[in-house]
Write a protein that holds these residues in place. Structure first.
Motif, PDB file in Angstrom:
ATOM      1  N   GLY A  55       0.813  -1.214   0.000  1.00 55.31           N
ATOM      2  CA  GLY A  55       0.000   0.000   0.000  1.00 55.31           C
ATOM      3  C   GLY A  55       0.839   1.252   0.000  1.00 55.31           C
ATOM      4  N   ALA A  56       1.956   1.211   0.734  1.00 55.47           N
ATOM      5  CA  ALA A  56       2.840   2.381   0.790  1.00 55.47           C
ATOM      6  C   ALA A  56       3.472   2.661  -0.566  1.00 55.47           C
ATOM      7  N   ALA A  85       0.919   4.211  -2.688  1.00 51.18           N
ATOM      8  CA  ALA A  85       0.629   5.560  -2.199  1.00 51.18           C
ATOM      9  C   ALA A  85       1.697   6.556  -2.623  1.00 51.18           C
ATOM     10  N   HIS A  86       2.936   6.118  -2.728  1.00 51.52           N
ATOM     11  CA  HIS A  86       4.011   7.028  -3.145  1.00 51.52           C
ATOM     12  C   HIS A  86       3.831   7.490  -4.592  1.00 51.52           C
ATOM     13  N   ASP A 129       0.711   7.885  -5.576  1.00 45.51           N
ATOM     14  CA  ASP A 129      -0.637   8.440  -5.457  1.00 45.51           C
ATOM     15  C   ASP A 129      -1.610   7.713  -6.382  1.00 45.51           C
ATOM     16  N   GLY A 169      -4.760   5.933  -7.519  1.00 46.23           N
ATOM     17  CA  GLY A 169      -6.144   6.000  -7.079  1.00 46.23           C
ATOM     18  C   GLY A 169      -7.111   5.699  -8.198  1.00 46.23           C
ATOM     19  N   THR A 192      -2.969  -4.795  -5.316  1.00 45.41           N
ATOM     20  CA  THR A 192      -3.050  -3.620  -4.453  1.00 45.41           C
ATOM     21  C   THR A 192      -3.498  -2.392  -5.229  1.00 45.41           C
ATOM     22  N   ARG A 194      -7.203  -0.197  -5.356  1.00 46.56           N
ATOM     23  CA  ARG A 194      -7.252   1.247  -5.152  1.00 46.56           C
ATOM     24  C   ARG A 194      -7.980   1.959  -6.301  1.00 46.56           C
TER      25      ARG A 194
END
Length: 291
Positions: free
Chosen positions: A36-37, A40-41, A43, A45, A63, A67
């Motif tokens: 997830g990290a 997320a880096h 972004d 989505g 993952t 998202r």
């Protein structure tokens, strides 16, 4: 294969019916927090278009799909491809491209995917990948060739390579790769991972570098940019020598010319490559070009 529904990274790894193939440099991430990290880096989505290189058993792929992303994954391992087409492709917006990413026409691959109709904007991309370390640097340069299609990249490298990519003048890891990275993008190291984060564990530490590509590069003039690359590679190819000696040996540039260019920007005539930052290399290149 069974009709099992794969909803977690652990289920995917258990369902992957063959052992990791060392020739493909496969080491899989399973921890949802780590996966997830990484997403997320970049972004990642809803509605994002993501290029993933080397999805393996699909833990990072899942993952990003969860998202809300649309993923195009390039994979060379036919066993992994067969597994992903069974486990993920039928239920998610996932397209799998079979083959070696270094042999793909990336520009065509990116522009043909969901080609925009009249009046529609072209697809913008993000790149997220746990790269095979034996060819990670080559993949970086291939991605930089099509950087105009990408807003951001979050790429996993062997830690030593990651440190070289983000190094600045004065750092122990600073070198030609650092300057090439600065030429093409803004980059920062955002995650460090020990071997134990992977299954099976690699013999090296790993790190994620986030990159924001520059469409025009930091040297818009193509001729000057080509000369800059040559000077950087020539200077660091013999880094134990002074700049003047290294450029004479590699590019046959007269030592007096290099010394004069260095002194012209306030540096010593016997300066070595590792003491020059990006702007200083550019000034030296420009001075040599004018001669």
């Amino acid at each position: 294969m069974s009709s099992e529904v794969f909803e977690t990274p652990s289920q995917l790894l258990r369902g992957f019916e063959h052992s990791a193939k060392k020739r493909f440099g496969q080491h899989f991430l399973v921890d949802p927090k780590i996966l997830g990290a990484i997403a997320a880096h970049a972004d990642v989505g809803t509605g994002d278009h993501v290029l993933e290189i080397g999805p393996g058993c699909g833990t990072l792929t899942l993952t990003m799909l969860q998202r809300g992303a649309v993923v195009q994954a390039v994979e060379v391992d036919r066993d992994a491809i067969a597994f992903l087409r069974h486990a993920l492709e039928p239920n998610w917006p996932l397209t799998i491209v079979e083959g070696d990413v270094l042999r793909q026409d990336l520009r065509q691959l990116l522009t043909n995917f969901g080609a925009a109709g009249a009046g529609e904007k072209p697809v913008r991309w993000k790149a997220v990948a746990n790269l095979p370390y034996n060819v990670a640097t080559e993949i970086f340069f291939r991605l930089m060739e099509v950087r105009e299609h990408f807003d951001v990249m979050a790429l996993m490298f062997q830690k030593e390579v990651a440190l070289r990519l983000v190094a600045r003048v004065g750092d122990n890891n600073y070198g030609a790769l650092s300057l090439m990275c600065q030429l093409y993008c803004d980059a920062e190291l955002v995650m460090r991972l020990p071997p134990g984060a992977f299954v099976p564990p690699p013999k090296v530490d790993s790190a994620v570098v986030r990159m924001r590509p520059l469409v025009e590069t930091r040297i818009p003039d193509a001729t000057l940019r080509e000369q800059f690359v040559a000077v950087v590679k020539g200077a660091f190819g013999m880094r134990r020598k002074t700049m003047a000696n290294a450029l004479f040996s590699s590019l046959k540039i007269e030592k007096d010319a290099t010394a004069a260019a260095l002194e012209g920007i306030g540096l010593k005539a016997n300066a070595r490559a590792e003491t020059l930052g990006f702007d200083e290399f550019l000034e030296v290149t420009a001075a040599l070009h004018q001669r």
